[in-house]
Design a protein around this motif. Sequence first.
Motif, PDB file in Angstrom:
ATOM      1  N   ARG A   1     -37.105 -18.481  14.924  1.00 26.73           N
ATOM      2  CA  ARG A   1     -35.821 -17.834  14.716  1.00 26.73           C
ATOM      3  C   ARG A   1     -34.851 -18.758  13.980  1.00 26.73           C
ATOM      4  N   MET A   2     -34.064 -18.136  13.099  1.00 28.27           N
ATOM      5  CA  MET A   2     -33.012 -18.866  12.410  1.00 28.27           C
ATOM      6  C   MET A   2     -31.651 -18.501  12.975  1.00 28.27           C
ATOM      7  N   ALA A   3     -31.605 -17.624  13.983  1.00 29.02           N
ATOM      8  CA  ALA A   3     -30.344 -17.248  14.612  1.00 29.02           C
ATOM      9  C   ALA A   3     -30.592 -16.937  16.081  1.00 29.02           C
ATOM     10  N   VAL A   4     -29.658 -17.340  16.945  1.00 26.37           N
ATOM     11  CA  VAL A   4     -29.777 -17.113  18.375  1.00 26.37           C
ATOM     12  C   VAL A   4     -28.442 -16.594  18.893  1.00 26.37           C
ATOM     13  N   VAL A   5     -28.494 -15.458  19.616  1.00 22.17           N
ATOM     14  CA  VAL A   5     -27.294 -14.775  20.095  1.00 22.17           C
ATOM     15  C   VAL A   5     -26.959 -15.231  21.508  1.00 22.17           C
ATOM     16  N   ASP A   6     -25.655 -15.459  21.769  1.00 21.62           N
ATOM     17  CA  ASP A   6     -25.168 -15.640  23.133  1.00 21.62           C
ATOM     18  C   ASP A   6     -23.919 -14.791  23.306  1.00 21.62           C
ATOM     19  N   GLU A   7     -23.281 -14.877  24.438  1.00 17.45           N
ATOM     20  CA  GLU A   7     -22.141 -14.014  24.721  1.00 17.45           C
ATOM     21  C   GLU A   7     -20.983 -14.233  23.744  1.00 17.45           C
ATOM     22  N   ASP A   8     -20.786 -15.455  23.329  1.00 20.36           N
ATOM     23  CA  ASP A   8     -19.633 -15.757  22.493  1.00 20.36           C
ATOM     24  C   ASP A   8     -19.855 -15.453  21.021  1.00 20.36           C
ATOM     25  N   GLY A   9     -21.119 -15.509  20.566  1.00 16.13           N
ATOM     26  CA  GLY A   9     -21.387 -15.309  19.149  1.00 16.13           C
ATOM     27  C   GLY A   9     -22.836 -15.601  18.810  1.00 16.13           C
ATOM     28  N   VAL A  10     -23.058 -16.160  17.634  1.00 13.07           N
ATOM     29  CA  VAL A  10     -24.428 -16.442  17.200  1.00 13.07           C
ATOM     30  C   VAL A  10     -24.472 -17.754  16.443  1.00 13.07           C
ATOM     31  N   ASP A  11     -25.438 -18.587  16.796  1.00 15.33           N
ATOM     32  CA  ASP A  11     -25.733 -19.799  16.045  1.00 15.33           C
ATOM     33  C   ASP A  11     -26.818 -19.472  15.042  1.00 15.33           C
TER      34      ASP A  11
ATOM     35  N   THR B   1     -36.033  -3.842  25.129  1.00 16.10           N
ATOM     36  CA  THR B   1     -36.084  -3.034  26.344  1.00 16.10           C
ATOM     37  C   THR B   1     -34.784  -2.271  26.558  1.00 16.10           C
ATOM     38  N   ARG B   2     -34.837  -1.231  27.369  1.00  7.74           N
ATOM     39  CA  ARG B   2     -33.639  -0.472  27.714  1.00  7.74           C
ATOM     40  C   ARG B   2     -32.567  -1.382  28.345  1.00  7.74           C
ATOM     41  N   PRO B   3     -32.924  -2.246  29.309  1.00  7.89           N
ATOM     42  CA  PRO B   3     -31.893  -3.127  29.869  1.00  7.89           C
ATOM     43  C   PRO B   3     -31.226  -4.001  28.804  1.00  7.89           C
ATOM     44  N   TYR B   4     -32.024  -4.493  27.844  1.00  9.66           N
ATOM     45  CA  TYR B   4     -31.398  -5.323  26.813  1.00  9.66           C
ATOM     46  C   TYR B   4     -30.489  -4.483  25.920  1.00  9.66           C
ATOM     47  N   GLN B   5     -30.889  -3.263  25.602  1.00 12.98           N
ATOM     48  CA  GLN B   5     -30.034  -2.394  24.794  1.00 12.98           C
ATOM     49  C   GLN B   5     -28.699  -2.164  25.501  1.00 12.98           C
ATOM     50  N   GLU B   6     -28.739  -1.975  26.818  1.00 14.67           N
ATOM     51  CA  GLU B   6     -27.511  -1.789  27.579  1.00 14.67           C
ATOM     52  C   GLU B   6     -26.626  -3.029  27.493  1.00 14.67           C
ATOM     53  N   GLN B   7     -27.237  -4.192  27.660  1.00 21.84           N
ATOM     54  CA  GLN B   7     -26.482  -5.444  27.552  1.00 21.84           C
ATOM     55  C   GLN B   7     -25.879  -5.613  26.163  1.00 21.84           C
ATOM     56  N   SER B   8     -26.656  -5.249  25.154  1.00 21.47           N
ATOM     57  CA  SER B   8     -26.201  -5.423  23.777  1.00 21.47           C
ATOM     58  C   SER B   8     -25.029  -4.510  23.449  1.00 21.47           C
ATOM     59  N   VAL B   9     -25.096  -3.249  23.894  1.00 20.21           N
ATOM     60  CA  VAL B   9     -23.984  -2.321  23.662  1.00 20.21           C
ATOM     61  C   VAL B   9     -22.714  -2.845  24.325  1.00 20.21           C
ATOM     62  N   ALA B  10     -22.856  -3.354  25.544  1.00 17.65           N
ATOM     63  CA  ALA B  10     -21.694  -3.897  26.249  1.00 17.65           C
ATOM     64  C   ALA B  10     -21.149  -5.128  25.531  1.00 17.65           C
ATOM     65  N   ARG B  11     -22.041  -5.973  25.028  1.00 16.55           N
ATOM     66  CA  ARG B  11     -21.602  -7.163  24.308  1.00 16.55           C
ATOM     67  C   ARG B  11     -20.898  -6.776  23.008  1.00 16.55           C
ATOM     68  N   THR B  12     -21.462  -5.830  22.284  1.00 12.60           N
ATOM     69  CA  THR B  12     -20.833  -5.382  21.040  1.00 12.60           C
ATOM     70  C   THR B  12     -19.451  -4.796  21.320  1.00 12.60           C
ATOM     71  N   HIS B  13     -19.284  -4.117  22.461  1.00 13.89           N
ATOM     72  CA  HIS B  13     -17.977  -3.584  22.846  1.00 13.89           C
ATOM     73  C   HIS B  13     -16.989  -4.730  23.074  1.00 13.89           C
ATOM     74  N   ARG B  14     -17.432  -5.754  23.780  1.00  9.69           N
ATOM     75  CA  ARG B  14     -16.536  -6.891  24.032  1.00  9.69           C
ATOM     76  C   ARG B  14     -16.194  -7.604  22.728  1.00  9.69           C
ATOM     77  N   TRP B  15     -17.184  -7.725  21.842  1.00 13.68           N
ATOM     78  CA  TRP B  15     -16.913  -8.340  20.546  1.00 13.68           C
ATOM     79  C   TRP B  15     -15.926  -7.493  19.739  1.00 13.68           C
ATOM     80  N   ALA B  16     -16.046  -6.159  19.847  1.00 13.68           N
ATOM     81  CA  ALA B  16     -15.135  -5.276  19.112  1.00 13.68           C
ATOM     82  C   ALA B  16     -13.693  -5.475  19.562  1.00 13.68           C
ATOM     83  N   ARG B  17     -13.490  -5.651  20.863  1.00 15.07           N
ATOM     84  CA  ARG B  17     -12.142  -5.907  21.386  1.00 15.07           C
ATOM     85  C   ARG B  17     -11.583  -7.199  20.776  1.00 15.07           C
ATOM     86  N   ARG B  18     -12.410  -8.230  20.724  1.00 11.19           N
ATOM     87  CA  ARG B  18     -11.974  -9.504  20.144  1.00 11.19           C
ATOM     88  C   ARG B  18     -11.710  -9.366  18.644  1.00 11.19           C
ATOM     89  N   CYS B  19     -12.518  -8.556  17.977  1.00 12.63           N
ATOM     90  CA  CYS B  19     -12.292  -8.332  16.535  1.00 12.63           C
ATOM     91  C   CYS B  19     -10.937  -7.673  16.297  1.00 12.63           C
TER      92      CYS B  19
END
Length: 468
Positions: free
Chosen positions: A180-190, A231-249
């Motif tokens: 991988r050339m990119a790794v995602v965490d809660e705050d962003g992506v390296d 997986t479905r659980p990861y999709q749920e986590q990702s949607v929630a993370r994208t929502h939090r990122w949208a608020r910050r945007c």
Amino acid sequence: MADNQENTSADAGAGAADLSFEVRTRLRDSDSADAGAAGNAGAAGSAGASADAGASARLNGGAGGLGRTGVIKTPHGNIHTPAFIPVATKATVKTLTPEQVRSTGAQAMLSNAYHLYLQPGPDIVDEAGGLATFENWHGPTYTDSGGFQVMSLGVGYKKVLAMDTKGRSEADIIQQQKKRMAVVDEDGVDFRSVIDGSKHRFTPEVSMQIQHQLGADIMFAFDELTTLVNTRPYQEQSVARTHRWARRCLAEHQRLTDLRTHRPPQSLWGVVQGAQYEDLRRQAARGLVQLSEEAEAQGNRGFGGFGIGGALEKENLGTIVRWVAEELPEDKPRHLLGISEPDDLFTAIEAGADTFDCVAPTRLGRRGGVYTLDGRLNLMGARFKRDFSPIDAAVGGYVSENYSRAYIHHLLKAKEYLAGTLCTLHNLHFMVGLVDRIRESMEQGRFYEFREEFMGRYYGPAWRERLG
């Protein structure tokens, strides 16, 4: 196909203050009924009239008036929708000058924040006066957030967003961690630069800072794009993370808007994810609308529109777009990211999408692939060596009016750069013109009739099967 040059006329100054969207016409139920009758009367092949009637009812049922025409008004001009937006990844549509892009009737261009961040740097573009001035386009511009690179560099698809997973294993789609050339965490992506391997980090705030410096009229919130095999659980986590990122945007967008009053206002659009799950798609859309309404209630800027992103199977495209469109405000435009095949355009427009972007027409053209009203051709083929006809006389345009298939075949075989220019120019003329004609058919109340005409010729008698 007539070029759409209204954008450069007096129309261009109409939205100089900020972005707005006006719905002009909607798909009418009578259009659907008329199309069913026309399709049944004119259908050919072994299927009987009853089968055609069933297909027509299936295709047209539930359209719900979500398809519409409209005008997006931006500080750099207006975009009449539906509209196809060519991709100028690094502030250029590969092989073409901005003047050539304009000659196709294109109304706007979309560039990539990730690539322009790496080279030449957003500060350079800002110093030049913004993206439109820097690339000599002087029309509406979009930038995406870099979210696609989170997916393509981090989890694969080998830089191509697959429309299905048939015949693919997880190993085919998701790269192993060590690659991988990119790794995602809660705050962003390296991530590491594709140019020199250097380390960088994107967060929602950094994406907004870069896109404000680039100065596009329309920019997208930083999101995470998952794959179809997550997986479905990861999709749920990702949607929630994208929502939090949208608020910050939204918060950073407001801060930068207040700070950068020397530049024209920019419009931030939220991006709806959720893969192929109806509840997640609707939840994501409703969540973004709520964030936008909360911001506006506080006197701040909300989302000016919405993008529909994410990996999805082709057969579910219309359904997913419809789910999302049903949740979004009527007075906000909707952009479908990364779609350009003719059948996909008809499907998405019927379901409520307003604008589209995709690299397919330009990437295909550089390899000798061209669109015609009778389907796609590859001019590398030996059968074109002595074919002195135009690519498509009925489509017309500069390339078909001046060059033969044989000449372009020669350029391709000789590896001359002009080959890519001519094929790309033709493909953009075709794709932009097709969406212009779809818009005209909607305004004339004959969308389904035009779809019947175009799809029957482009794909043949079995075209209905492509729409599900």
